[in-house]
Design a protein around this motif. Structure first.
Motif, PDB file in Angstrom:
ATOM      1  N   GLY A 331     -63.182 -15.994   8.141  1.00  8.37           N
ATOM      2  CA  GLY A 331     -63.845 -14.930   7.399  1.00  8.37           C
ATOM      3  C   GLY A 331     -65.266 -15.276   7.015  1.00  8.37           C
ATOM      4  N   PHE A 332     -65.541 -16.577   6.881  1.00 10.82           N
ATOM      5  CA  PHE A 332     -66.893 -17.037   6.559  1.00 10.82           C
ATOM      6  C   PHE A 332     -67.665 -17.434   7.820  1.00 10.82           C
ATOM      7  N   LEU A 333     -66.999 -18.142   8.725  1.00 12.96           N
ATOM      8  CA  LEU A 333     -67.687 -18.681   9.897  1.00 12.96           C
ATOM      9  C   LEU A 333     -68.224 -17.589  10.820  1.00 12.96           C
ATOM     10  N   VAL A 334     -67.583 -16.397  10.820  1.00 14.37           N
ATOM     11  CA  VAL A 334     -68.087 -15.327  11.678  1.00 14.37           C
ATOM     12  C   VAL A 334     -69.494 -14.899  11.268  1.00 14.37           C
ATOM     13  N   LEU A 335     -69.902 -15.237  10.046  1.00 15.50           N
ATOM     14  CA  LEU A 335     -71.253 -14.888   9.602  1.00 15.50           C
ATOM     15  C   LEU A 335     -72.317 -15.650  10.383  1.00 15.50           C
ATOM     16  N   ILE A 336     -71.901 -16.710  11.084  1.00 14.11           N
ATOM     17  CA  ILE A 336     -72.843 -17.459  11.923  1.00 14.11           C
ATOM     18  C   ILE A 336     -73.384 -16.571  13.029  1.00 14.11           C
ATOM     19  N   THR A 337     -72.607 -15.575  13.443  1.00 17.43           N
ATOM     20  CA  THR A 337     -73.024 -14.715  14.551  1.00 17.43           C
ATOM     21  C   THR A 337     -74.124 -13.741  14.145  1.00 17.43           C
ATOM     22  N   THR A 338     -74.402 -13.613  12.840  1.00 19.75           N
ATOM     23  CA  THR A 338     -75.470 -12.720  12.409  1.00 19.75           C
ATOM     24  C   THR A 338     -76.826 -13.369  12.695  1.00 19.75           C
ATOM     25  N   ASP A 339     -77.866 -12.569  12.660  1.00 19.08           N
ATOM     26  CA  ASP A 339     -79.225 -13.076  12.843  1.00 19.08           C
ATOM     27  C   ASP A 339     -79.928 -13.294  11.513  1.00 19.08           C
ATOM     28  N   ILE A 340     -79.147 -13.343  10.444  1.00 20.83           N
ATOM     29  CA  ILE A 340     -79.717 -13.426   9.099  1.00 20.83           C
ATOM     30  C   ILE A 340     -79.468 -14.822   8.533  1.00 20.83           C
ATOM     31  N   VAL A 341     -80.535 -15.494   8.199  1.00 17.19           N
ATOM     32  CA  VAL A 341     -80.462 -16.914   7.839  1.00 17.19           C
ATOM     33  C   VAL A 341     -79.577 -17.139   6.620  1.00 17.19           C
ATOM     34  N   ILE A 342     -79.734 -16.334   5.556  1.00 12.65           N
ATOM     35  CA  ILE A 342     -78.954 -16.592   4.338  1.00 12.65           C
ATOM     36  C   ILE A 342     -77.466 -16.399   4.578  1.00 12.65           C
ATOM     37  N   LEU A 343     -77.091 -15.469   5.460  1.00 11.57           N
ATOM     38  CA  LEU A 343     -75.688 -15.284   5.798  1.00 11.57           C
ATOM     39  C   LEU A 343     -75.174 -16.430   6.654  1.00 11.57           C
ATOM     40  N   GLN A 344     -75.987 -16.877   7.597  1.00 14.53           N
ATOM     41  CA  GLN A 344     -75.587 -18.001   8.443  1.00 14.53           C
ATOM     42  C   GLN A 344     -75.327 -19.238   7.600  1.00 14.53           C
ATOM     43  N   GLU A 345     -76.225 -19.529   6.666  1.00 14.43           N
ATOM     44  CA  GLU A 345     -76.064 -20.706   5.815  1.00 14.43           C
ATOM     45  C   GLU A 345     -74.814 -20.585   4.950  1.00 14.43           C
ATOM     46  N   PHE A 346     -74.606 -19.405   4.394  1.00 15.43           N
ATOM     47  CA  PHE A 346     -73.416 -19.158   3.581  1.00 15.43           C
ATOM     48  C   PHE A 346     -72.154 -19.366   4.397  1.00 15.43           C
ATOM     49  N   GLY A 347     -72.118 -18.806   5.604  1.00 18.36           N
ATOM     50  CA  GLY A 347     -70.944 -18.913   6.458  1.00 18.36           C
ATOM     51  C   GLY A 347     -70.663 -20.341   6.892  1.00 18.36           C
ATOM     52  N   VAL A 348     -71.703 -21.059   7.295  1.00 13.18           N
ATOM     53  CA  VAL A 348     -71.538 -22.442   7.774  1.00 13.18           C
ATOM     54  C   VAL A 348     -70.993 -23.338   6.672  1.00 13.18           C
TER      55      VAL A 348
END
Length: 824
Positions: A331-348
């Protein structure tokens, strides 16, 4: 494999704990280096055309959101003593380190013509330490109010409201020093208010960012404390044992250090999203301990052997806990697929450390409890708590006898929710997260009421030729366009090179305000002769045009009217006017700035979160397919977890809660967490099927009895843990907490009611031992007791140390405290 893992965890528990301590010290060292983020959240990719336009604008003219606004509306300001103090305030702010420029009424300058040098010069209207009497000040004020260049910019001619702007250096803007600078400005303002009684209002993106950064740091500490306190109290109430509280808290403390260490190692900073990870880890990580401890107590109650109970905990639910942690992490790691840095960092960071929570739990719980005394009868009473037992009995009767009512009620709620989903709107505000009653929001309202807003909006005009900006036809077209912009609601009066040329004409005619207009053909030669003498790098010109005079800017301020109205204003009002007015002009106009990029960023963010949610559905469905190898079981397992999301979306639609980044984030997170209950229930269900000759009703009942308690425990903890975010000062965090809590609570009921009902209706229970599914590989139906060599009861001989005679193993049934309890 898991039998071997269980043996190794127990056998090498000391070594594993030492390694765990070393890693934690290493991560703690790096955690001490983590920094706060002071940048404004960028939600548009760097390679996006509109982002490229904004970067080009900033390269030519600087940051459009680098000013602090100070406003007031009080006629007492025009009294000479108060005005002197106002000038002292303006000069004090202008002289601060990090302030590159400032403009305001008491330090106002006007253009004057220098006939000897044939050029215009800037001169102060008010001398420093304003001398003279009130009449002298009134005379100077009349001169200031005659400067039409500033009308609507820093002076509201209708009500006398004043605005002062201080520009912050780029070197300070995105560092922690900005907070000190903005605090110093506000402190100077407070001193002015104390001396004069005149209230000041503060706004601008630097102020807003500083407030948000400070609140993020404070709330991370507050919610970390509250989450630990709430979950600790619930664990104590449920397990009646301090050991069942202390060691899960130790696990959480370790992982929180790992979270902060991960941020530092990956060179990430604490943002409004990553600041939520520590308390979220507390809430999500505790269920691991609940399932492990609950299973440990159930096993010990069954046979009274501590080491066997610990070993079976690892073997029976180790792989299930791994899978549930993985689905939560999805549910969090899928945010890596976005192009938005703050979401990627949150997900990772969240995804990595959710898996780390599993690792730490599987090392610490079995290892530590293997050294501790076995649970007492008092500690085992929670397994037979009458309120929970009655609830589970009621649910068992409900799913067996009234499935039709379950389906009808669920269908009605889903249909009603689908209608509510149609009412959902995607809308957010630039200062969305700041509460309405906060001072910063009230100050923003002041600027919107008196100066049409404070949010930056820019229009770039590229003439395509050098010095094309100064051509008469270009100036006339821009002037007409600016008059159109000035007529729009929620937009301030525009300022550009056109405004400067009008002011130049006024200055040429000895500052006669009636002469504030573009020069005619006869006047143009005289006035432009004065302007040509200006250096292209002079402070008069470089704020409005580039060095070649090919490109100019039109600067405006706009109210924070929300993404829907902002998008309509730009795309349906301003852009059509540009297209029609400049169709054959050869001029290229582009609307840019922080405000339109925010609009695009909001849409982009919501679209990315929708995609990440669909990706989470797909990945978790694949995981279910691998576990069960049965399409029917995939549908059965997913339906109870889709329903809560639909209900939450419908609730948002009916309550008018908009779909924005913070609320869109809920669905992928909640789905990843709620599916854990399905996996635990179905895992136990498969085990009971094989143990009860594939008789579905018995398997469902036993599964509901055993896993239902843990599901209720974990759901209560998750609900209480997320609902604490309702006390946040950020609207997005409040929405995240409340809606996630509601979703997970609904998911508990769907997994306890709808899932068993679906199994009873659609699962035949006919499975072959020869065709085991992946989920069957780790259940104790295929486990042989003699695999546990070091804890095999047949090999254990207990001897009374006093008389050397054989002694019965002591378990809960031999414990008088438990045997005589009312829960036996």
């Amino acid at each position: 494999m898991w039998t071997k893992i269980a043996h190794n965890i127990i056998k090498y528990r000391l070594s594993l704990l030492i390694i765990l301590v070393i890693v934690t010290v290493f991560m703690g060292y790096h955690a001490s280096k983590v920094e706060m983020s002071y940048d404004f959240a960028n939600t548009v990719p760097d390679d996006d055309p509109d982002m490229i336009e904004l970067k080009e604008f900033r390269a030519l003219f600087g940051d459009d959101g680098n000013f602090v606004a100070i406003g007031l509306r009080d006629s007492a300001i025009f009294e000479i003593e108060n005005f002197r103090k106002f000038q002292a305030l303006a000069l004090s702010i202008f002289q601060m380190d990090g302030i590159t420029d400032a403009i305001g009424l008491p330090i106002l300058k006007r253009l004057e013509k220098d006939t000897a040098e044939t050029r215009f010069v800037l001169r102060d209207i008010f001398p420093k330490n304003i001398p003279g009497t009130q009449e002298d000040l009134d005379s100077m004020l009349r001169v200031a109010f005659d400067q039409k260049f500033y009308a609507g910019q820093i002076i509201n001619e209708d009500n006398g409201a004043l605005l002062m702007l201080a520009t912050i250096s780029k070197d300070i803007l995105n560092t922690k020093n900005r907070i000190g600078l903005t605090d110093a400005i506000i402190e100077e303002g407070k001193q002015f208010t104390k001396e004069t009684g005149i209230d000041l209002h503060y706004s601008g993106l630097p102020i807003i960012r500083s407030v948000i950064a400070g609140q993020v740091a404070n709330e991370m500490k507050l919610f970390l404390f509250l989450s630990v306190l709430v979950t600790g109290l619930i664990l104590l109430l449920l397990f009646r044992s301090w050991t069942a509280v202390v060691f899960p808290m130790i696990i959480i403390a370790v992982v929180v250090l790992w979270v902060l260490g991960t941020l530092a190692l990956l060179d990430y900073k604490i943002t409004i999203l990553t600041g939520l990870i520590p308390p979220v880890i507390v809430v999500i990580g505790i269920p691991n301990s609940v399932y492990l401890l609950n299973k440990y107590h159930q096993e010990y109650l069954h046979h009274g052997n501590k080491m066997m109970a610990i070993s079976r905990v690892v073997r029976k639910i180790g792989i299930v806990t791994l899978i549930t942690n993985f689905t939560t992490a999805i549910g969090f790691l899928v945010l890596i697929t976005t192009d938005i840095v703050i979401l990627q960092e949150f997900g990772v960071v969240a995804g990595i450390n959710i898996m780390a929570t599993f690792l730490v739990s599987m090392i610490l719980i079995p290892g530590v409890f293997s050294w501790m005394p076995p649970p007492s009868g008092k500690q085992l009473r929670h397994l037979k708590l009458r309120p929970f037992d009655k609830v589970l009995t009621l649910l068992d009767l409900l799913v067996h006898r009234h499935r039709i009512y379950i389906y009808v009620v669920t269908a009605i709620v889903v249909v009603i929710s689908l209608f509510g989903m149609n009412k959902l709107q995607s809308i957010s505000y630039i200062v969305d997260d700041i509460p309405e009653k906060s001072r910063i929001k009230q100050d923003l309202d002041f600027f919107e009421a008196n100066f049409s807003g404070i949010m930056p909006l820019e229009v770039i005009v590229n003439t395509g030729v050098k010095r094309g900006v100064l051509q008469a036809r270009t100036l006339e077209q821009i002037d007409e366009f600016e008059q159109f912009l000035d007529s729009l609601e929620h937009i301030s009066k525009p300022v550009s090179i056109v405004s400067l040329i009008k002011a130049s004409k006024q200055a040429f005619y000895n500052n006669n305000p009636e002469r504030y207009s573009l020069p005619n053909n006869r006047e143009r030669g005289y006035i432009l002769r004065y302007m040509r003498s200006q250096s292209d790098s002079s402070e008069i010109l470089n704020s409005f045009v580039d060095s070649t005079s090919q490109t100019m800017r039109i600067s405006l301020h706009v109210a924070d009217i929300g993404s829907i109205k902002m998008e309509a204003l730009i795309n349906d009002v301003i852009q059509p006017e540009i297209d029609s007015h400049f169709e054959d002009s050869g001029l290229d106009l582009v609307v840019t700035g922080t405000s339109p990029l925010f609009v695009k960023g909001n849409k982009f963010l919501v679209q990315n979160l929708r995609f990440s949610l669909l990706l989470a559905f797909l990945i978790i469905s694949v995981i279910m397919g691998l576990l069960f190898s049965n399409f029917r079981m995939i549908l059965i397992s997913m339906i109870p977890n889709f329903v809560p999301l639909i209900i939450t979306a419908g609730f948002m639609g009916y309550m008018g809660i908009p779909l924005k980044p913070s609320t869109a984030l809920i669905f992928s997170i909640a789905f990843g967490i709620s599916v854990d209950d399905s996996i635990h229930f179905l895992s136990k269900y498969r085990q009971e099927l094989f143990a009860n000759r594939f008789f579905v009703p018995v398997a469902v009942s036993k599964s509901l009895r055993e896993t239902g308690m843990s599901m209720i425990y974990t759901s209560v903890i998750l609900f209480a843990g997320f609902v604490i975010f309702a006390w946040s000062d950020f609207g997005g965090t409040v929405a995240l907490g409340i809606l996630t809590s509601i979703t997970l609570l609904i998911a508990m009921f769907t997994n306890l009611i709808v899932l068993p009902a679906l199994l009873l209706t659609f699962d035949s229970g006919k499975y072959s031992l020869a065709k085991k599914k992946l989920i069957d590989q780790f259940e104790d139906r295929f486990y042989r007791e003699d695999e546990d060599e070091e804890i095999n009861l047949n090999r254990i001989k207990l001897v009374d140390p006093e008389n050397g005679q054989p002694q019965e193993p002591k378990g809960p049934y031999n414990n008088p405290d438990f045997r005589n309890s009312e829960n036996t």
